[in-house]
Scaffold this active site. Structure first.
Site, PDB file in Angstrom:
ATOM      1  N   TRP A 181      -6.241 -37.129  12.751  1.00  0.00           N
ATOM      2  CA  TRP A 181      -7.095 -38.287  12.469  1.00  0.00           C
ATOM      3  C   TRP A 181      -8.213 -37.827  11.549  1.00  0.00           C
ATOM      4  CZ3 TRP A 181     -12.394 -38.785  13.804  1.00  0.00           C
ATOM      5  CH2 TRP A 181     -12.971 -39.980  13.325  1.00  0.00           C
ATOM      6  N   GLU A 222      -2.903 -40.782  13.339  1.00  0.00           N
ATOM      7  CA  GLU A 222      -3.654 -41.872  13.978  1.00  0.00           C
ATOM      8  C   GLU A 222      -4.369 -42.719  12.932  1.00  0.00           C
ATOM      9  OE1 GLU A 222      -6.713 -40.370  16.575  1.00  0.00           O
ATOM     10  OE2 GLU A 222      -7.204 -42.349  17.374  1.00  0.00           O
ATOM     11  N   LYS A 224      -6.878 -46.118  11.763  1.00  0.00           N
ATOM     12  CA  LYS A 224      -8.145 -46.710  12.205  1.00  0.00           C
ATOM     13  C   LYS A 224      -8.521 -47.860  11.293  1.00  0.00           C
ATOM     14  CE  LYS A 224     -12.577 -45.311  14.007  1.00  0.00           C
ATOM     15  NZ  LYS A 224     -13.409 -44.204  14.472  1.00  0.00           N
ATOM     16  N   ASP A 255      -4.344 -45.905  18.591  1.00  0.00           N
ATOM     17  CA  ASP A 255      -5.493 -45.846  19.505  1.00  0.00           C
ATOM     18  C   ASP A 255      -5.909 -47.297  19.701  1.00  0.00           C
ATOM     19  OD1 ASP A 255      -8.345 -45.987  20.119  1.00  0.00           O
ATOM     20  OD2 ASP A 255      -8.447 -43.833  19.777  1.00  0.00           O
ATOM     21  N   HIS A 258      -8.708 -49.066  17.771  1.00  0.00           N
ATOM     22  CA  HIS A 258      -8.712 -48.997  16.311  1.00  0.00           C
ATOM     23  C   HIS A 258      -8.126 -50.222  15.617  1.00  0.00           C
ATOM     24  CE1 HIS A 258      -9.156 -44.330  16.158  1.00  0.00           C
ATOM     25  NE2 HIS A 258     -10.049 -44.918  16.895  1.00  0.00           N
ATOM     26  N   HIS A 282      -3.383 -43.286  22.032  1.00  0.00           N
ATOM     27  CA  HIS A 282      -4.685 -42.896  22.565  1.00  0.00           C
ATOM     28  C   HIS A 282      -5.127 -44.082  23.391  1.00  0.00           C
ATOM     29  CE1 HIS A 282      -6.365 -39.497  19.792  1.00  0.00           C
ATOM     30  NE2 HIS A 282      -5.387 -39.092  20.581  1.00  0.00           N
ATOM     31  N   ASP A 290     -15.127 -50.054  18.511  1.00  0.00           N
ATOM     32  CA  ASP A 290     -14.387 -48.867  18.977  1.00  0.00           C
ATOM     33  C   ASP A 290     -15.315 -48.025  19.851  1.00  0.00           C
ATOM     34  OD1 ASP A 290     -12.531 -46.793  19.156  1.00  0.00           O
ATOM     35  OD2 ASP A 290     -13.242 -45.855  17.305  1.00  0.00           O
ATOM     36  N   ASP A 292     -15.061 -46.739  22.872  1.00  0.00           N
ATOM     37  CA  ASP A 292     -14.529 -45.658  23.699  1.00  0.00           C
ATOM     38  C   ASP A 292     -15.135 -45.619  25.097  1.00  0.00           C
ATOM     39  OD1 ASP A 292     -12.478 -44.219  22.093  1.00  0.00           O
ATOM     40  OD2 ASP A 292     -14.119 -44.027  20.666  1.00  0.00           O
ATOM     41  N   ASP A 322      -8.437 -41.115  25.391  1.00  0.00           N
ATOM     42  CA  ASP A 322      -9.428 -40.830  24.336  1.00  0.00           C
ATOM     43  C   ASP A 322     -10.636 -41.751  24.501  1.00  0.00           C
ATOM     44  OD1 ASP A 322     -10.842 -40.108  22.102  1.00  0.00           O
ATOM     45  OD2 ASP A 322      -9.585 -41.193  20.691  1.00  0.00           O
TER      46      ASP A 322
HETATM   47  C1  RNT Z   1     -11.693 -41.498  16.462  1.00  0.00           C
HETATM   48  C2  RNT Z   1     -10.339 -41.252  17.002  1.00  0.00           C
HETATM   49  C3  RNT Z   1     -10.056 -39.834  17.384  1.00  0.00           C
HETATM   50  C4  RNT Z   1     -11.188 -39.188  18.136  1.00  0.00           C
HETATM   51  C5  RNT Z   1     -10.855 -37.847  18.738  1.00  0.00           C
HETATM   52  C6  RNT Z   1     -12.076 -37.096  19.146  1.00  0.00           C
HETATM   53  O1  RNT Z   1     -11.976 -42.825  16.301  1.00  0.00           O
HETATM   54  O2  RNT Z   1     -10.076 -42.099  18.067  1.00  0.00           O
HETATM   55  O3  RNT Z   1      -8.876 -39.790  18.093  1.00  0.00           O
HETATM   56  O4  RNT Z   1     -11.669 -39.996  19.152  1.00  0.00           O
HETATM   57  O5  RNT Z   1     -10.050 -37.146  17.897  1.00  0.00           O
HETATM   58 ZN    ZN Z   2      -8.239 -41.775  19.130  1.00  0.00          ZN
END
Ligand code: RNT
Ligand code: ZN
Length: 410
Positions: A181, A222, A224, A255, A258, A282, A290, A292, A322
């Site tokens: 990523w 990955e 985004k 993810d 994203h 993820h 985003d 998290d 994640d």
């Molecule tokens: C970032 C991505 C990525 C990170 C990690 C730390 O938006 O989700 O995967 O969170 O690699």
């Molecule tokens: Zn991620």
């Protein structure tokens, strides 16, 4: 009759076999992200996070050293049931005292202590090159930078990470998922969207040109949609990542933080499974952005799990967590989020998928709705508790986490 025996009978009345579900769940590996423990800082010199991602909160107890992070992981692992892997970032390299290492000089030996940790815990290792929080990220760009020296630095990093991933696979005897990523993007409207994407494509091609054993290392990419300060343009968009993965025969990674807020990853899984041998996820919880947040046992997490289970794709989907929350106890955050992924999988394994499918095929949408709603209040909790008991972990973990927290001097 025990609560589990009673639950088993109730599920049997839906045509669901609880024993089969419990056995299956115990075999599904969840790759646990190391970075929840230290707010994504790592040990290679950075003291803050950048790259469009952010941890928020000032809860005490952040792990500051490899020993602290390993001790915290050890505690979290002891309270998480089932099969686990540990997911590391390159920024968690461990240098010898006095040794200076950088992203373009890291080697397998800098992860020897992590391999020892993995072996001691009987877990496999996954890996991620770290393309953020570093002075060689120039103007928010890495592999897509117009500056050749910037690209070369990060290409070298990527190549070295492949060697480390291979080392992990060899040492642990389990395949290693290496996820790429990059944060690359722009705050405001670009004058050229194509050129950075072309450079990213060519940089990836160069990284992947080094020979590595594709039966042991699965490279994932990955995508985004945006990052903080990178609102207008993201080089590694969904279309880029999916097309690159399909074209170069690597694995796409989604993810669920994203995408645009109304897009659901649960709806995307089936399409990707039709065209890719493997896919990767993820699992996170985006809240308005985003963000998290810690994964909950919520509708979308359950729906993601249901999509995987009813496609009979548990062995084709690499599942990783994640998220990073610095506002609550970090060990509790790990346990809560990973357990919720496992709960969602168990919930999915306890669905009468054949019946639901045939109701759909008969266009009996009335019965389909009623069955799905009834299943939401079936005695799921009793089956989950039975799983924890069989796995030798307690249902309640808060007190143990609190007791551990009291022993820390941080
Ligand atoms: C970032 C991505 C990525 C990170 C990690 C730390 O938006 O989700 O995967 O969170 O690699
Ligand atoms: Zn991620």
């Amino acid at each position: 009759m025990s609560r589990y025996e009673e639950a088993k009978k109730q599920y049997a009345s839906f045509g669901v076999d609880c024993e089969q579900a419990l056995q299956k769940l115990a075999t599904v590996p969840i790759s646990i992200h190391c970075w929840q423990g230290d707010d994504v800082i790592g040990f290679d010199g950075s003291d803050s996070l950048s790259g469009g991602i952010q941890t928020t909160g000032d809860y005490p107890g952040r792990a500051r050293t490899p020993d602290e992070l390993m001790a915290d992981l050890d505690k979290a692992f002891s309270l998480i049931p089932g099969k686990k892997k540990l997911n590391l970032h390159a920024s968690y390299a461990i240098a010898e005292p006095g040794e200076h290492i950088d992203r373009d000089t890291i080697e397998p030996k800098h992860f020897k202590k992590w391999v020892e940790f993995a072996k001691a815990h009987g877990v496999g290792l996954d890996f991620n090159p770290t393309f953020f929080a570093h002075p060689m990220v120039k103007n928010n760009l890495t592999l897509s930078s117009p500056d050749k020296s910037v690209r070369s630095f990060w290409i070298e990093h990527g190549k070295r990470c492949l060697a480390i991933a291979e080392y992990f696979a060899e040492e642990t005897g389990e395949s290693c998922v290496m996820n790429i990523w990059i944060p690359d993007g722009m705050k405001d409207i670009p004058g050229d969207r194509m050129a950075p994407r072309r450079r990213f494509m060519e940089s990836l091609d160069e990284i992947l040109s080094v020979p590595f054993d594709r039966s042991k290392v699965y490279v994932t990419l990955e995508s985004k949609v945006f990052g903080i300060g990178l609102e207008a343009y993201t080089v590694g968009s969904a279309e880029f990542a999916l097309s690159y993965a399909a074209g170069r025969k690597i694995t796409p990674l989604m993810d669920n933080g994203h995408y645009h807020p109304t897009e659901l990853v649960s709806d995307k899984i089936s399409s990707l499974l039709l065209f890719h041998e493997k896919i990767a996820l993820h699992i996170t919880r985006p809240m308005r952005w985003d963000s998290d947040h810690v994964v909950l046992f919520d509708d979308e997490t359950r729906e993601i799990a249901r999509e995987i289970v009813r496609a009979d794709a548990l062995s084709r989907v690499f599942l990783a967590t994640d998220y990073f929350d610095a506002s609550i106890n970090r060990i509790s955050a790990w346990i809560t989020g990973v357990r919720n992924v496992q709960k969602a999988l168990l919930f999915a394994l306890l669905q009468p998928n054949e019946t639901l499918r045939s109701l759909q095929d008969q266009n009996d949408m009335t019965a389909l709705m009623v069955w799905q709603e009834e299943l939401k209040t079936a005695p799921f909790g009793d089956v989950w508790m039975e799983y924890l008991t069989r796995q030798g972990v307690p249902g309640a973990y808060l007190e143990e986490v609190r007791a551990y927290e009291k022993t820390l001097c941080r």
